[in-house]
Design an enzyme around this catalytic site. Structure first.
Site, PDB file in Angstrom:
ATOM      1  N   PRO A  84      73.766 -26.197 -29.787  1.00  0.00           N
ATOM      2  CG  PRO A  84      71.546 -26.172 -29.149  1.00  0.00           C
ATOM      3  CD  PRO A  84      72.645 -27.109 -29.540  1.00  0.00           C
ATOM      4  CB  CYS A  85      77.105 -22.185 -27.776  1.00  0.00           C
ATOM      5  SG  CYS A  85      76.556 -20.611 -28.470  1.00  0.00           S
TER       6      CYS A  85
END
Length: 334
Positions: A84-85
């Protein structure tokens, strides 16, 4: 009931894979179809892990990655995953270790510990512009400091046999001893697969297989239907945001960010089976969990056909190097 394939046979020279954030296994299936064997996979989603276990013989860990003992993870030729970012959006390059990016840090740690020949990380298009591009540069530098040459490729899955517009960043890192200093992602295929081709032969769905949640103002803010001779909009993980089946009447624009459904016909979203076909999962793929969970697993996945393209290229590169030798990999890490 089992899904399409299994990994029960293991040859000494099999190409091997360890998969983080594996979900139902779209990326893993694509690699399997190109001759890789998933040894170990991890995801925090219980239903996704159950789905993965139906079609593979990998060890599938349903744990928070922060609680996994990395000593129990096998060595492999390739490590894959899509971290995830969310935490990167407000972080500058010097805050790459922001606590919100803990999942990213575990991906880096596993690559550093196990030293695979190649790693593959998938992420959303927006990661390229976070921090005015400084975030992706910091990520590449993070892996470079651990001995990898990294190439970030922005690709549209529609160019590689997937019947949907789906822009994603595919980061491929090569261990320095492979001496890969230049890498170009495979060229797009000459032909795109249309919705008509992708959905041909799929029977009309049961009402229980289609999301019937109310259509939100966000949903009605833009057109949600494409024709049979086009590719689909991106298949999302949120069931109520899934686009309309091509048989639905055309949507009509009323104003800025406001549309309405047409009156001539039956309006419905894609069923989960149709969404899975658009994501290029095998037709007989079984997904565990309730309807919302099935849509989520499908929408979160890397399309199988896109994964095959990546795997084929990696297989070609690895065929020119020593492959499938676990003892050699362990010695390299030590």
């Amino acid at each position: 009931m089992s899904n399409i394939v299994d990994f029960k046979s293991k040859n000494k020279n099999d190409l091997t894979l360890v998969s983080l954030f594996s979900g139902a296994g779209g990326l893993d299936i694509g690699f399997h179809n190109q001759g890789f064997k998933t040894l170990w996979a991890n995801d925090i989603d219980k239903d996704a892990c159950e789905t993965h276990r139906l079609w593979s013989n990998a060890i599938v860990s349903n744990e928070d990655i922060s609680k996994v003992n990395f000593e129990n993870i096998p060595y492999s030729d390739v490590i894959t995953g899509g971290f995830p970012c969310q935490g990167f959006s407000l972080a500058g390059p010097r805050k790459i270790d922001d606590n919100r990016n803990i999942l990213y840090k575990y991906f880096v740690k596993l690559v550093e510990d196990k030293r695979p020949r190649i790693f593959v990380a998938e992420n959303v298009k927006g990661i390229l512009t976070l921090g005015n591009g400084e975030i992706i540069e910091a990520i590449i530098q993070d892996f470079a400091e651990r001995g990898y040459n990294v190439f970030a490729n922005l690709v549209n899955a529609a160019d590689y046999g997937v019947p949907q517009d789906r822009w994603r960043v595919i980061m491929i890192g090569f261990r320095n001893d492979l001496n890969i200093t230049k890498f170009e992602f495979p060229k797009p295929l000459e032909k795109r697969i249309t919705l008509k081709e992708a959905l041909e032969g799929i029977p009309a769905p049961s009402p229980d297989d289609v999301c019937k949640a109310p259509f939100s103002s966000r949903y009605m803010s833009r057109n949600r239907k494409r024709s049979w001779d086009s590719v689909s909009y991106t298949i999302p993980a949120m069931s109520k945001q899934v686009a309309l089946h091509p048989s639905s009447p055309d949507m009509e624009k009323l104003g800025t960010d406001l549309w309405k459904f047409g009156d001539d016909g039956v309006t419905r979203r894609f069923s989960w089976q149709e969404a899975a076909a658009i994501q290029t999962f095998p037709r007989n793929m079984v997904f565990c969990g309730n309807l919302t969970s099935k849509y989520k697993q499908i929408g979160n996945a890397v399309p199988v056909k896109l994964a095959e393209v990546v795997a084929k290229e990696i297989k070609s590169i690895l065929s020119k190097n020593i492959v499938g030798n676990t003892d050699e990999m362990r010695a390299y890490c030590e």
